[in-house]
Structures are given as structure tokens and as C-alpha cells.
Design an enzyme around this catalytic site. Structure first.
Site, PDB file in Angstrom:
ATOM      1  N   ASP A  37       0.867  -1.187   0.000  1.00 11.86           N
ATOM      2  CA  ASP A  37       0.000   0.000   0.000  1.00 11.86           C
ATOM      3  C   ASP A  37       0.903   1.237   0.000  1.00 11.86           C
ATOM      4  O   ASP A  37       2.090   1.151   0.322  1.00 11.86           O
ATOM      5  CB  ASP A  37      -0.899   0.013   1.258  1.00 11.86           C
ATOM      6  CG  ASP A  37      -2.214   0.763   1.057  1.00 11.86           C
ATOM      7  OD1 ASP A  37      -3.272   0.126   1.057  1.00 11.86           O
ATOM      8  OD2 ASP A  37      -2.183   1.998   0.899  1.00 11.86           O
ATOM      9  N   ASP A  63       3.239   2.019  -4.649  1.00 11.56           N
ATOM     10  CA  ASP A  63       2.239   2.736  -5.449  1.00 11.56           C
ATOM     11  C   ASP A  63       1.980   1.861  -6.672  1.00 11.56           C
ATOM     12  O   ASP A  63       2.884   1.645  -7.489  1.00 11.56           O
ATOM     13  CB  ASP A  63       2.790   4.108  -5.864  1.00 11.56           C
ATOM     14  CG  ASP A  63       1.812   4.881  -6.749  1.00 11.56           C
ATOM     15  OD1 ASP A  63       0.821   4.293  -7.234  1.00 11.56           O
ATOM     16  OD2 ASP A  63       2.068   6.081  -6.972  1.00 11.56           O
ATOM     17  N   VAL A  64       0.751   1.374  -6.815  1.00 16.85           N
ATOM     18  CA  VAL A  64       0.461   0.411  -7.894  1.00 16.85           C
ATOM     19  C   VAL A  64       0.570   1.017  -9.293  1.00 16.85           C
ATOM     20  O   VAL A  64       0.624   0.285 -10.288  1.00 16.85           O
ATOM     21  CB  VAL A  64      -0.939  -0.235  -7.732  1.00 16.85           C
ATOM     22  CG1 VAL A  64      -0.995  -1.098  -6.494  1.00 16.85           C
ATOM     23  CG2 VAL A  64      -2.037   0.814  -7.751  1.00 16.85           C
ATOM     24  N   ASN A  90      -6.264  -5.070  -5.653  1.00 18.30           N
ATOM     25  CA  ASN A  90      -7.380  -4.480  -4.907  1.00 18.30           C
ATOM     26  C   ASN A  90      -7.300  -2.965  -4.780  1.00 18.30           C
ATOM     27  O   ASN A  90      -8.337  -2.306  -4.679  1.00 18.30           O
ATOM     28  CB  ASN A  90      -7.426  -5.119  -3.507  1.00 18.30           C
ATOM     29  CG  ASN A  90      -8.250  -4.310  -2.540  1.00 18.30           C
ATOM     30  OD1 ASN A  90      -9.485  -4.369  -2.555  1.00 18.30           O
ATOM     31  ND2 ASN A  90      -7.586  -3.499  -1.705  1.00 18.30           N
ATOM     32  N   TYR A 156     -14.926   6.569 -12.524  1.00 15.76           N
ATOM     33  CA  TYR A 156     -14.778   5.340 -11.731  1.00 15.76           C
ATOM     34  C   TYR A 156     -15.357   4.150 -12.492  1.00 15.76           C
ATOM     35  O   TYR A 156     -14.726   3.082 -12.590  1.00 15.76           O
ATOM     36  CB  TYR A 156     -15.494   5.534 -10.396  1.00 15.76           C
ATOM     37  CG  TYR A 156     -15.368   4.406  -9.407  1.00 15.76           C
ATOM     38  CD1 TYR A 156     -14.182   4.188  -8.718  1.00 15.76           C
ATOM     39  CD2 TYR A 156     -16.451   3.571  -9.137  1.00 15.76           C
ATOM     40  CE1 TYR A 156     -14.079   3.161  -7.792  1.00 15.76           C
ATOM     41  CE2 TYR A 156     -16.355   2.547  -8.215  1.00 15.76           C
ATOM     42  CZ  TYR A 156     -15.165   2.340  -7.544  1.00 15.76           C
ATOM     43  OH  TYR A 156     -15.071   1.324  -6.621  1.00 15.76           O
ATOM     44  N   LYS A 160     -13.561   0.629 -13.719  1.00  9.52           N
ATOM     45  CA  LYS A 160     -14.007  -0.679 -13.226  1.00  9.52           C
ATOM     46  C   LYS A 160     -14.564  -1.551 -14.359  1.00  9.52           C
ATOM     47  O   LYS A 160     -14.419  -2.773 -14.340  1.00  9.52           O
ATOM     48  CB  LYS A 160     -15.042  -0.489 -12.123  1.00  9.52           C
ATOM     49  CG  LYS A 160     -14.468   0.157 -10.853  1.00  9.52           C
ATOM     50  CD  LYS A 160     -13.332  -0.669 -10.278  1.00  9.52           C
ATOM     51  CE  LYS A 160     -12.799  -0.124  -8.964  1.00  9.52           C
ATOM     52  NZ  LYS A 160     -11.720  -0.955  -8.385  1.00  9.52           N
ATOM     53  N   ILE A 191     -20.002  -1.727   0.252  1.00 10.99           N
ATOM     54  CA  ILE A 191     -19.257  -2.358   1.343  1.00 10.99           C
ATOM     55  C   ILE A 191     -18.800  -1.270   2.307  1.00 10.99           C
ATOM     56  O   ILE A 191     -18.303  -0.215   1.868  1.00 10.99           O
ATOM     57  CB  ILE A 191     -18.025  -3.128   0.796  1.00 10.99           C
ATOM     58  CG1 ILE A 191     -18.425  -4.078  -0.358  1.00 10.99           C
ATOM     59  CG2 ILE A 191     -17.338  -3.898   1.929  1.00 10.99           C
ATOM     60  CD1 ILE A 191     -19.426  -5.147  -0.013  1.00 10.99           C
ATOM     61  N   THR A 193     -16.534   0.526   4.092  1.00  6.00           N
ATOM     62  CA  THR A 193     -15.084   0.761   4.238  1.00  6.00           C
ATOM     63  C   THR A 193     -14.840   2.274   4.208  1.00  6.00           C
ATOM     64  O   THR A 193     -15.733   3.049   3.810  1.00  6.00           O
ATOM     65  CB  THR A 193     -14.271   0.132   3.083  1.00  6.00           C
ATOM     66  OG1 THR A 193     -14.430   0.955   1.914  1.00  6.00           O
ATOM     67  CG2 THR A 193     -14.696  -1.287   2.774  1.00  6.00           C
TER      68      THR A 193
HETATM   69  P1  NAI Z   1     -10.275   1.795   1.044  1.00  6.94           P
HETATM   70  O1  NAI Z   1     -10.179   3.234   0.709  1.00  6.94           O
HETATM   71  O2  NAI Z   1     -10.676   1.391   2.426  1.00  6.94           O
HETATM   72  O3  NAI Z   1      -8.913   1.047   0.693  1.00  6.94           O
HETATM   73  C1  NAI Z   1      -8.208   1.295  -0.492  1.00  6.94           C
HETATM   74  C2  NAI Z   1      -6.728   1.149  -0.239  1.00  6.94           C
HETATM   75  O4  NAI Z   1      -6.036   1.396  -1.471  1.00  6.94           O
HETATM   76  C3  NAI Z   1      -6.204   2.158   0.792  1.00  6.94           C
HETATM   77  O5  NAI Z   1      -5.466   1.495   1.781  1.00  6.94           O
HETATM   78  C4  NAI Z   1      -5.333   3.082  -0.031  1.00  6.94           C
HETATM   79  O6  NAI Z   1      -4.217   3.613   0.677  1.00  6.94           O
HETATM   80  C5  NAI Z   1      -4.888   2.158  -1.154  1.00  6.94           C
HETATM   81  N1  NAI Z   1      -4.391   2.886  -2.319  1.00  6.94           N
HETATM   82  C6  NAI Z   1      -4.916   3.999  -2.889  1.00  6.94           C
HETATM   83  N2  NAI Z   1      -4.144   4.409  -3.902  1.00  6.94           N
HETATM   84  C7  NAI Z   1      -3.108   3.537  -3.984  1.00  6.94           C
HETATM   85  C8  NAI Z   1      -1.983   3.419  -4.831  1.00  6.94           C
HETATM   86  N3  NAI Z   1      -1.734   4.324  -5.800  1.00  6.94           N
HETATM   87  N4  NAI Z   1      -1.138   2.387  -4.643  1.00  6.94           N
HETATM   88  C9  NAI Z   1      -1.355   1.486  -3.647  1.00  6.94           C
HETATM   89  N5  NAI Z   1      -2.399   1.548  -2.805  1.00  6.94           N
HETATM   90  C10 NAI Z   1      -3.266   2.567  -2.977  1.00  6.94           C
HETATM   91  O7  NAI Z   1     -11.292   1.199  -0.021  1.00  6.94           O
HETATM   92  P2  NAI Z   1     -12.025  -0.222  -0.190  1.00  6.94           P
HETATM   93  O8  NAI Z   1     -13.456   0.012  -0.134  1.00  6.94           O
HETATM   94  O9  NAI Z   1     -11.406  -1.231   0.667  1.00  6.94           O
HETATM   95  O10 NAI Z   1     -11.653  -0.506  -1.720  1.00  6.94           O
HETATM   96  C11 NAI Z   1     -10.868  -1.589  -2.156  1.00  6.94           C
HETATM   97  C12 NAI Z   1     -11.239  -1.873  -3.603  1.00  6.94           C
HETATM   98  O11 NAI Z   1     -12.606  -2.269  -3.650  1.00  6.94           O
HETATM   99  C13 NAI Z   1     -11.101  -0.668  -4.537  1.00  6.94           C
HETATM  100  O12 NAI Z   1     -10.581  -1.092  -5.779  1.00  6.94           O
HETATM  101  C14 NAI Z   1     -12.540  -0.204  -4.677  1.00  6.94           C
HETATM  102  O13 NAI Z   1     -12.737   0.508  -5.890  1.00  6.94           O
HETATM  103  C15 NAI Z   1     -13.279  -1.523  -4.636  1.00  6.94           C
HETATM  104  N6  NAI Z   1     -14.703  -1.429  -4.311  1.00  6.94           N
HETATM  105  C16 NAI Z   1     -15.126  -0.958  -3.092  1.00  6.94           C
HETATM  106  C17 NAI Z   1     -16.475  -0.894  -2.802  1.00  6.94           C
HETATM  107  C18 NAI Z   1     -17.009  -0.388  -1.511  1.00  6.94           C
HETATM  108  O14 NAI Z   1     -18.240  -0.170  -1.381  1.00  6.94           O
HETATM  109  N7  NAI Z   1     -16.185  -0.183  -0.482  1.00  6.94           N
HETATM  110  C19 NAI Z   1     -17.479  -1.318  -3.799  1.00  6.94           C
HETATM  111  C20 NAI Z   1     -16.935  -1.808  -5.030  1.00  6.94           C
HETATM  112  C21 NAI Z   1     -15.589  -1.859  -5.265  1.00  6.94           C
END
Ligand code: NAI
Length: 268
Positions: A37, A63-64, A90, A156, A160, A191, A193
Site C-alpha cells: 500500500d 504505489d500500484v 485491490n 470510476y 471498473k 461495502i 469501508t
Molecule cells: P479503502 O479506501 O478502504 O482502501 C483502499 C486502499 O487502497 C487504501 O489502503 C489506499 O491507501 C490504497 N491505495 C490507494 N491508492 C493507492 C496506490 N496508488 N497504490 C497502492 N495503494 C493505494 O477502499 P475499499 O473500499 O477497501 O476498496 C478496495 C477496492 O474495492 C477498490 O478497488 C474499490 O474501488 C473496490 N470497491 C469498493 C467498494 C465499496 O463499497 N467499499 C465497492 C466496489 C468496489
């Protein structure tokens, strides 16, 4: 019996939300986790939680969207652990912005993390998986926003939707190569989060975007899900993590190019 004993998994975006839950569930299934991360504090916390639970993990800053760093993370994983079996792409951000108000910078940033990051992960991990000769499982985290459009989330949705078809095309490439690597996407609904309240460059948070389009105030994931998901409540990160663990394991051995929807019925 644990399903992933002896396997090594890279999980991106593992400092928070779905990524952290995935790292913890895969570790509980016996996998050694390379959690990555950009958030060092959150990543170290995930690492600590897995170790405290008796699992095996490391945290690497990544950084991905940075290709050179992908090469380093894969090389480090192979040098340290000698194998790489699972990749969970993710990491992601959600920028709520109307198309007419979206800056090119914001568009490019979201594409770089959500879509290019997935491409780079697959590009660098597949050669390492092939070298191991044991196949592998790649899980790309898309969204219900990769299945249907949402006002205020066009950028977004574009990323996706891109992840969804990139996954299917790559699944066919790997199948043609007979390399034993399966590639599937996961499509979470609402979800609970921190992504919902993150204020990001060039846009509103996802909760603010939903408020703008419903006229409601202070929407939480649970309230949004109650309005749109038949089950009536938001999912927990672990609900998605369990689906990812299934795709990572041999229980899903005949699945590739598939999309696992975990949305409480949102798209039903
Ligand atoms: P979150 O915001 O809690 O976690 C995302 C993580 O990605 C964070 O730890 C952040 O620091 C990291 N991140 C951001 N930019 C980055 C980069 N350039 N390089 C490495 N890490 C980076 O979000 P969540 O909800 O856990 O999301 C995870 C995945 O699930 C994402 O791809 C999101 O689009 C997807 N998602 C989430 C939903 C939801 O309702 N929470 C619904 C559908 C998809």
C-alpha cells in the site's frame, strides 16, 4: 483444512477496507501475505494484525501505478519466498465528479491507480507465476460500477468496466498459454469501508456523490445499501474477502474469466 497453506499472495491496497480483510482471510487460510500500500501506517497495522493472529506476512510500500516498483515488489517476493501463487489487485480510489467538471488530472489519476495498476500487476506477476510452473490465481477487484453506470461516477465506472474486460481477455491469454493461471474479477456492491468518506483530489467523496444524486444528507454505506440492495444493509469487507479466498483457492479451479458479484442483490 486450510486451503492456501504454502502459497504466497500479493495483496495491494492492504492497509484498509477490503484489502486488509483479504490479507487477513488469505493468511488465515495459510497463505504468506505480501501486503502492499502507499499508506505505511495502515499497512504496518495490517501486518501486525496478521502476525498477532499467528499468520505470516510482510508489508512493502507500493504505489500500484509505478511500474518500476511493481518489478521490485515481484523480485523481492521471489527472492524472499521463492514462489508467487496469488495476486489480488485491490488498490483503488473513487472520485465522485460529473464528467463536465472532471479535470484531466483527476481522470488520469483514477485510471492510473484503478486500471493501469491492475495491468501492471498482471504484467509483472505472470512471468513469476509461469516460472514457478504451478499456475496461479489472479483476482482483480472491480465493482458493481463495472457492471452498470452510476451518475457522478463515470470515471470510476470507466476504470471498473475496464478491469472487468481486461480480466476476461487476460484469462483467455493465460488459458491459451496453458500456464495454469486463472484470472477472475470480483464485483463488490456497497461495502462499509473508509472509501466512502475519503475526499479525493478533483472530486467529492463517494458518499457525497450519492447525496448529490438523492438529495439526502449524511449518507452512510448502510443507508445507501438499504435503498438499493435487496438484502437491505451494507456488506462488510470480510464478505468480499471470503469470495476472493474462494477464487484464490483450488475450490474455484474451473473458473477463469469469470465475475463474482458480491452485492447483496444490488444488480439482481
Ligand atoms: P479503502 O479506501 O478502504 O482502501 C483502499 C486502499 O487502497 C487504501 O489502503 C489506499 O491507501 C490504497 N491505495 C490507494 N491508492 C493507492 C496506490 N496508488 N497504490 C497502492 N495503494 C493505494 O477502499 P475499499 O473500499 O477497501 O476498496 C478496495 C477496492 O474495492 C477498490 O478497488 C474499490 O474501488 C473496490 N470497491 C469498493 C467498494 C465499496 O463499497 N467499499 C465497492 C466496489 C468496489
Amino acid at each position: 483444512m486450510k486451503r492456501l497453506t504454502g502459497r504466497v499472495a500479493i495483496v495491494t491496497g492492504a492497509a484498509s477496507g477490503i484489502g486488509r480483510a483479504t490479507a487477513e482471510v488469505l493468511a488465515a487460510e495459510g497463505a504468506l501475505i505480501v501486503a502492499t500500500d502507499i499508506d505505511v501506517g495502515g499497512g504496518e497495522e495490517t501486518h501486525g494484525r496478521i502476525i498477532a493472529s499467528g499468520g505470516h506476512a510482510r508489508f512493502l510500500v507500493q504505489d500500484v501505478a509505478d511500474e518500476d516498483r511493481w518489478a521490485e515488489v515481484v523480485a523481492d517476493t521471489m527472492a524472499s519466498h521463492g514462489r508467487l501463487d496469488i495476486l489480488v489487485n485491490n488498490a483503488g480510489i473513487g472520485l465522485g465528479t460529473l464528467v463536465t467538471e472532471m479535470t484531466l488530472e483527476a481522470w488520469n489519476r483514477q485510471v492510473a491507480i484503478n486500471l493501469t495498476g491492475v495491468f501492471l500487476g498482471c504484467k509483472h506477476v505472470i512471468p513469476a507465476m509461469r516460472a514457478g510452473g504451478r499456475g496461479g490465481s489472479i483476482i482483480n477487484v472491480s465493482s458493481v460500477a463495472g457492471l452498470e453506470g452510476a451518475a457522478g461516477l463515470a470515471g470510476y465506472c470507466a476504470t471498473k468496466g475496464g478491469v472487468r474486460l481486461f480480466t476476461k481477455a487476460l484469462a483467455k491469454e493465460c488459458a491459451m498459454a496453458r500456464d495454469g493461471i486463472r484470472v477472475n474479477s470480483v464485483h463488490p456492491g456497497i461495502i462499509d469501508t473508509p472509501i466512502w468518506t475519503r475526499i479525493d483530489q478533483g472530486g467529492l467523496s463517494l458518499a457525497q456523490t450519492a447525496e448529490a444524486h438523492t438529495g439526502a444528507n449524511a449518507l452512510s454505506p448502510d443507508v445507501i445499501a438499504a435503498a438499493g440492495a435487496p438484502l437491505g444493509y451494507a456488506g462488510q469487507p470480510e464478505d468480499v474477502a471470503r469470495g476472493i479466498a474462494f477464487l484464490a483457492s483450488d475450490d474455484s479451479r474451473y473458473m477463469t474469466g469469470s465475475e463474482l458479484v458480491i452485492d447483496g442483490g444490488w444488480t439482481a
